[in-house]
Design a protein around this motif. Structure first.
Motif, PDB file in Angstrom:
ATOM      1  N   LEU A 192       9.571  12.245   7.245  1.00 45.08           N
ATOM      2  CA  LEU A 192      10.100  12.431   5.898  1.00 45.08           C
ATOM      3  C   LEU A 192       9.159  11.742   4.924  1.00 45.08           C
ATOM      4  O   LEU A 192       8.889  10.542   5.069  1.00 45.08           O
ATOM      5  N   ARG A 193       8.664  12.488   3.958  1.00 40.05           N
ATOM      6  CA  ARG A 193       7.692  11.982   2.986  1.00 40.05           C
ATOM      7  C   ARG A 193       6.546  11.255   3.704  1.00 40.05           C
ATOM      8  O   ARG A 193       5.841  11.874   4.470  1.00 40.05           O
ATOM      9  N   ALA A 194       6.396   9.974   3.500  1.00 37.25           N
ATOM     10  CA  ALA A 194       5.254   9.254   4.082  1.00 37.25           C
ATOM     11  C   ALA A 194       5.456   8.888   5.555  1.00 37.25           C
ATOM     12  O   ALA A 194       4.510   8.514   6.233  1.00 37.25           O
ATOM     13  N   MET A 195       6.699   8.998   6.044  1.00 36.40           N
ATOM     14  CA  MET A 195       6.930   8.660   7.454  1.00 36.40           C
ATOM     15  C   MET A 195       6.509   9.824   8.344  1.00 36.40           C
ATOM     16  O   MET A 195       6.961  10.948   8.153  1.00 36.40           O
ATOM     17  N   PRO A 196       5.649   9.537   9.316  1.00 35.95           N
ATOM     18  CA  PRO A 196       5.220  10.620  10.208  1.00 35.95           C
ATOM     19  C   PRO A 196       6.333  11.024  11.167  1.00 35.95           C
ATOM     20  O   PRO A 196       7.255  10.252  11.441  1.00 35.95           O
ATOM     21  N   ALA A 197       6.234  12.215  11.686  1.00 33.97           N
ATOM     22  CA  ALA A 197       7.158  12.698  12.716  1.00 33.97           C
ATOM     23  C   ALA A 197       6.783  12.069  14.057  1.00 33.97           C
ATOM     24  O   ALA A 197       5.608  11.936  14.378  1.00 33.97           O
ATOM     25  N   PHE A 198       7.789  11.674  14.815  1.00 31.70           N
ATOM     26  CA  PHE A 198       7.561  11.139  16.153  1.00 31.70           C
ATOM     27  C   PHE A 198       8.160  12.042  17.227  1.00 31.70           C
ATOM     28  O   PHE A 198       8.219  11.676  18.389  1.00 31.70           O
ATOM     29  N   GLY A 199       8.592  13.225  16.837  1.00 31.99           N
ATOM     30  CA  GLY A 199       9.216  14.147  17.772  1.00 31.99           C
ATOM     31  C   GLY A 199       8.325  14.560  18.924  1.00 31.99           C
ATOM     32  O   GLY A 199       8.825  14.846  20.013  1.00 31.99           O
TER      33      GLY A 199
ATOM     34  N   ALA B 214       0.835  -1.205   0.000  1.00 31.58           N
ATOM     35  CA  ALA B 214       0.000   0.000   0.000  1.00 31.58           C
ATOM     36  C   ALA B 214       0.867   1.251   0.000  1.00 31.58           C
ATOM     37  O   ALA B 214       0.406   2.333  -0.279  1.00 31.58           O
ATOM     38  N   GLY B 215       2.112   1.086   0.310  1.00 28.64           N
ATOM     39  CA  GLY B 215       3.096   2.164   0.312  1.00 28.64           C
ATOM     40  C   GLY B 215       4.478   1.564   0.176  1.00 28.64           C
ATOM     41  O   GLY B 215       4.627   0.354   0.053  1.00 28.64           O
ATOM     42  N   ARG B 216       5.490   2.407   0.203  1.00 26.62           N
ATOM     43  CA  ARG B 216       6.868   1.915   0.161  1.00 26.62           C
ATOM     44  C   ARG B 216       7.511   2.243   1.490  1.00 26.62           C
ATOM     45  O   ARG B 216       7.574   3.400   1.889  1.00 26.62           O
ATOM     46  N   TYR B 217       7.970   1.220   2.182  1.00 27.70           N
ATOM     47  CA  TYR B 217       8.594   1.366   3.485  1.00 27.70           C
ATOM     48  C   TYR B 217      10.045   0.933   3.339  1.00 27.70           C
ATOM     49  O   TYR B 217      10.321  -0.253   3.166  1.00 27.70           O
ATOM     50  N   PRO B 218      10.973   1.869   3.367  1.00 31.39           N
ATOM     51  CA  PRO B 218      12.361   1.523   3.073  1.00 31.39           C
ATOM     52  C   PRO B 218      12.973   0.565   4.091  1.00 31.39           C
ATOM     53  O   PRO B 218      12.611   0.578   5.267  1.00 31.39           O
ATOM     54  N   ALA B 219      13.888  -0.231   3.601  1.00 27.43           N
ATOM     55  CA  ALA B 219      14.630  -1.141   4.466  1.00 27.43           C
ATOM     56  C   ALA B 219      15.567  -0.333   5.357  1.00 27.43           C
ATOM     57  O   ALA B 219      16.202   0.621   4.922  1.00 27.43           O
TER      58      ALA B 219
END
Length: 141
Positions: free
Chosen positions: A96-103, A70-75
């Motif tokens: 970054l891009r599709a990865m949400p911030a966890f700050g 459903a998306g691309r999740y980098p190794a």
């Protein structure tokens, strides 16, 4: 004694109240047993492995080899982009891009722990450790 006007409604309220008591008791039991994913807007886990398992592996997979679907999740396994510890820390803090911030959900030490874990596992062997002070310096002012 006066009969209730809506016995089905009364039964519903009794069942609802019983369910609420049961759910509350279960939630209190889960909290006391340590089975907590999060204590609210932040994650409860403190060590890198537990943080990876609770947050990261859902997308990057348990073996950190990433996924496509459903998306691309980098190794993250064997990933040369992790060589500079500040890079993955910045991505965790800001997204970054599709990865949400966890700050906002992780403190500086938690971010250092999960980044150090990923950088020293899954075929990664980066020796330098990220510290909480460096993570703090990466946060937006």
């Amino acid at each position: 004694m006066k009969k209730p006007k809506n016995p089905a409604g009364l039964r519903f309220l009794c069942v609802l109240a019983a369910a609420l008591v049961t759910t509350t008791a279960q939630a209190q039991s889960d909290l006391s047993s340590g089975a907590v994913f999060s204590t609210g807007p932040s994650f409860a886990q403190r060590d890198g492995r537990a943080l990876y398992e609770a947050i990261c592996q859902g997308c990057h997979m348990p073996d950190a080899k990433g996924a496509v679907g459903a998306g691309r999740y980098p190794a993250l396994a064997g990933n040369a982009n992790l060589a500079a510890a500040r890079y993955p820390a910045t991505v965790v803090v800001n997204g970054l891009r599709a990865m949400p911030a966890f700050g906002d959900q992780l403190d500086d030490q938690q971010i250092a722990e999960v980044v150090n874990y990923v950088r020293s596992h899954f075929g990664n062997d980066f020796k330098d450790l990220l510290d909480a002070a460096t993570v703090k310096s990466l946060r937006p002012k």
